[in-house]
Design an enzyme around this catalytic site. Sequence first.
Site, mmCIF file in Angstrom:
data_model
loop_
_atom_site.group_PDB
_atom_site.id
_atom_site.type_symbol
_atom_site.label_atom_id
_atom_site.label_comp_id
_atom_site.label_asym_id
_atom_site.label_seq_id
_atom_site.Cartn_x
_atom_site.Cartn_y
_atom_site.Cartn_z
ATOM 1 N N SER A 63 82.002 28.153 -19.290
ATOM 2 C CA SER A 63 81.475 28.042 -20.652
ATOM 3 C C SER A 63 82.245 28.926 -21.636
ATOM 4 O O SER A 63 82.857 29.939 -21.263
ATOM 5 C CB SER A 63 79.996 28.440 -20.671
ATOM 6 O OG SER A 63 79.275 27.660 -19.744
HETATM 7 N N1 SAM Z 1 78.214 29.579 -15.386
HETATM 8 C C1 SAM Z 1 79.445 28.946 -15.007
HETATM 9 C C2 SAM Z 1 80.639 29.815 -15.263
HETATM 10 O O1 SAM Z 1 80.506 30.921 -15.812
HETATM 11 O O2 SAM Z 1 81.739 29.400 -14.857
HETATM 12 C C3 SAM Z 1 79.637 27.612 -15.661
HETATM 13 C C4 SAM Z 1 78.806 26.600 -15.044
HETATM 14 S S1 SAM Z 1 79.260 24.936 -15.348
HETATM 15 C C5 SAM Z 1 79.018 24.755 -17.064
HETATM 16 C C6 SAM Z 1 77.789 24.172 -14.631
HETATM 17 C C7 SAM Z 1 77.729 24.271 -13.116
HETATM 18 O O3 SAM Z 1 76.456 23.788 -12.686
HETATM 19 C C8 SAM Z 1 78.777 23.413 -12.398
HETATM 20 O O4 SAM Z 1 79.538 24.221 -11.559
HETATM 21 C C9 SAM Z 1 77.933 22.412 -11.619
HETATM 22 O O5 SAM Z 1 78.501 22.037 -10.384
HETATM 23 C C10 SAM Z 1 76.645 23.181 -11.434
HETATM 24 N N2 SAM Z 1 75.451 22.382 -11.123
HETATM 25 C C11 SAM Z 1 75.072 21.196 -11.638
HETATM 26 N N3 SAM Z 1 73.897 20.803 -11.091
HETATM 27 C C12 SAM Z 1 73.527 21.783 -10.214
HETATM 28 C C13 SAM Z 1 72.410 21.986 -9.348
HETATM 29 N N4 SAM Z 1 71.404 21.105 -9.238
HETATM 30 N N5 SAM Z 1 72.371 23.104 -8.606
HETATM 31 C C14 SAM Z 1 73.361 24.028 -8.674
HETATM 32 N N6 SAM Z 1 74.432 23.893 -9.466
HETATM 33 C C15 SAM Z 1 74.514 22.799 -10.240
#
Ligand code: SAM
Length: 215
Positions: A63
């Site tokens: 993000s």
């Molecule tokens: N916070 C992260 C960073 O600092 O890099 C960015 C996260 S990215 C915007 C969103 C993440 O949520 C992705 O890696 C995706 O695979 C994960 N995600 C989506 N659905 C999910 C779920 N049900 N459980 C765990 N992770 C999930």
Amino acid sequence: MTEPFAVQRARMVERQLRARGIRSEPVLEAMGEVPRERFVPPDQHHLAYRDQALPLSRGQTISQPYMVAIMTEALQLRPGDRVLEIGTGSGYQTAVLCRLAAEVFTVERIPALAAGAQEILRELGCANARCLVGDGTLGWPDEAPFDAILVTAGAPAIPESLSAQLTVGGRMVIPVGPMQEQDLLRIVRTETGYSTQDLGPCRFVPLIGEEAWPA
Ligand code: SAM
């Protein structure tokens, strides 16, 4: 000549965060310490402190720093707090949380991302982070309740399992809405229910799981 990352990081904190209204000194300090360049893919190192989200593998993103700051500030963390993060991604947000809370539990559904994040968090000495591969829409029942929950992917609605895992007085920050654009919501659990505040529009990759979007 490229400026040292520490210089770029300090300028990011002043121009992208403080100048735009981030007021929490602990949040500004934490983001002034975490080496974001370690969490972005090697071919993106030169963009690590740009005012934007950056691509990770598997169609996911790290993000924008300002969004990380808004979400982290809205959690109003205290040093003794236990935090649940859904969507480890690169691990950058996890490393920021680790500087502000006692324990951070982070869940990622994509094993390769979780493994990469875990490795960097270990190298950076984030000993208070615990990582799990799985469906974060169900939370982490064995470790609940949490003082704060941060969801870093966009949900169609608030997953009930997550609100149920907040302490009374606990805060959850979560993007909620259609796939294309969401509202960033701040939910506080009270003695009698939940109060909700809308922090404004945002855009996140989808939260995929049993209590969110289908795979
Ligand atoms: N916070 C992260 C960073 O600092 O890099 C960015 C996260 S990215 C915007 C969103 C993440 O949520 C992705 O890696 C995706 O695979 C994960 N995600 C989506 N659905 C999910 C779920 N049900 N459980 C765990 N992770 C999930």
